[in-house]
Design an enzyme around this catalytic site. Structure first.
Site, mmCIF file in Angstrom:
data_model
loop_
_atom_site.group_PDB
_atom_site.id
_atom_site.type_symbol
_atom_site.label_atom_id
_atom_site.label_comp_id
_atom_site.label_asym_id
_atom_site.label_seq_id
_atom_site.Cartn_x
_atom_site.Cartn_y
_atom_site.Cartn_z
ATOM 1 N N SER A 1 0.825 -1.215 0.000
ATOM 2 C CA SER A 1 0.000 0.000 0.000
ATOM 3 C C SER A 1 0.858 1.264 0.000
ATOM 4 O O SER A 1 2.035 1.246 0.344
ATOM 5 C CB SER A 1 -0.921 0.009 1.226
ATOM 6 O OG SER A 1 -1.616 -1.196 1.347
HETATM 7 N N1 SAH Z 1 -0.512 -4.877 4.139
HETATM 8 C C1 SAH Z 1 0.065 -5.247 2.880
HETATM 9 C C2 SAH Z 1 -0.829 -4.854 1.721
HETATM 10 C C3 SAH Z 1 -1.270 -6.049 1.002
HETATM 11 S S1 SAH Z 1 -2.504 -5.877 -0.197
HETATM 12 C C4 SAH Z 1 1.489 -4.748 2.739
HETATM 13 O O1 SAH Z 1 1.976 -4.107 3.665
HETATM 14 O O2 SAH Z 1 2.147 -5.033 1.751
HETATM 15 C C5 SAH Z 1 -3.791 -6.879 0.502
HETATM 16 C C6 SAH Z 1 -3.484 -8.322 0.720
HETATM 17 O O3 SAH Z 1 -4.666 -8.926 1.216
HETATM 18 C C7 SAH Z 1 -3.090 -9.116 -0.514
HETATM 19 O O4 SAH Z 1 -1.851 -9.692 -0.277
HETATM 20 C C8 SAH Z 1 -4.187 -10.192 -0.633
HETATM 21 O O5 SAH Z 1 -3.706 -11.442 -1.078
HETATM 22 C C9 SAH Z 1 -4.679 -10.283 0.799
HETATM 23 N N2 SAH Z 1 -6.027 -10.814 0.967
HETATM 24 C C10 SAH Z 1 -7.141 -10.628 0.210
HETATM 25 N N3 SAH Z 1 -8.190 -11.270 0.739
HETATM 26 C C11 SAH Z 1 -7.754 -11.894 1.865
HETATM 27 C C12 SAH Z 1 -8.372 -12.729 2.851
HETATM 28 N N4 SAH Z 1 -9.668 -13.037 2.804
HETATM 29 N N5 SAH Z 1 -7.605 -13.189 3.866
HETATM 30 C C13 SAH Z 1 -6.287 -12.877 3.942
HETATM 31 N N6 SAH Z 1 -5.655 -12.100 3.037
HETATM 32 C C14 SAH Z 1 -6.377 -11.602 2.019
#
Ligand code: SAH
Length: 225
Positions: free
Chosen positions: A65
């Site tokens: 993000s």
């Molecule tokens: N906090 C992260 C941002 C990741 S983007 C960072 O610092 O890089 C959001 C993430 O949520 C993605 O990796 C995606 O695979 C995950 N995601 C989506 N749905 C999900 C779910 N139901 N349970 C766990 N992870 C999920």
């Protein structure tokens, strides 16, 4: 100039700009951003852009993000040292590393990720940067993590159609959830607080954000994106 020094300067500049645009307001969040090396959490081909205030691809159609968006969420979350925090959507591990700094040595972060490929990526990023109090779980974070509940704080790092009920149920008294809620294209931050067992919900910003979708049982269903 050695790469480490360049990144150090760029990191300070980014934090200063996030203070100016008021994404960062507290000393705790400022210090967390100064401690965590974002260059260790981006894909190697984006390393030189680690301190631009933008989201960047981390593979598997997911992104790390945008720093000022993360900062705004962390300010709303009001994490205190010693707390137990759940992050849904671990991705690169960067936000989990920031949360680890905010809870300190006596606190604990549980982070759930859906995708196996990102479990491996985030695990190696967190190990390499010496982050110790983050426990990684592969699974559907839309259902929370009943085995470790209740949580003082829950941060959802992906777009939700609504805040999943299991997360509300797994929130401790005086707890807080911050999540981007909306449709697939635009979300705003919602904050839930549990006070004397009652749920208080408020929309926390007029600004809209774009996160990758939450999947799983209480997320967006596959045929909608
Ligand atoms: N906090 C992260 C941002 C990741 S983007 C960072 O610092 O890089 C959001 C993430 O949520 C993605 O990796 C995606 O695979 C995950 N995601 C989506 N749905 C999900 C779910 N139901 N349970 C766990 N992870 C999920």
């Amino acid at each position: 100039m050695p790469e480490k020094e360049v990144f150090g300067l760029q990191k300070k500049q980014l934090v200063e700009s996030m203070k100016l645009n008021q994404a960062v307001g507290s000393k705790a969040v400022e210090e967390a951003f100064l401690k965590v090396p974002r260059e260790e959490f981006v894909s190697p081909q984006y390393r030189s852009q680690a301190y631009s205030d933008t989201a960047l691809p981390i593979g598997f159609f997911q992104t790390i993000s945008q720093p000022s968006t993360i900062a705004a969420m962390l300010e709303l979350l009001e994490v205190k040292p010693g707390q137990k925090v759940l992050e849904v959507g671990l991705g690169s591990g960067y936000v989990a590393a920031l949360l680890s700094n905010l809870v300190g040595e006596k606190g604990k972060v549980y982070a759930i990720e859906f995708l196996k490929g990102l479990i491996d990526f985030s695990k190696s990023n967190l190990e390499r940067t010496g982050v110790k109090n983050v426990e990684i779980i592969q699974g559907d974070g839309s259902q929370g993590l009943q085995a470790k509940a209740p949580f003082d704080r829950i941060l959802v790092s992906c777009a939700c159609p609504f805040i999943p009920k299991p997360l509300v149920d797994q929130l401790a008294e005086k707890g807080r959830i911050v999540a981007p809620v909306g449709d697939l294209y635009m979300q705003y931050f919602e904050v839930i607080q549990k006070i004397k067992g009652k749920i208080l919900k408020k929309q926390a910003s007029d600004q809209m954000f774009v996160f990758v979708p939450l999947r799983g049982k209480y997320g967006f269903q596959k045929d909608s994106f």
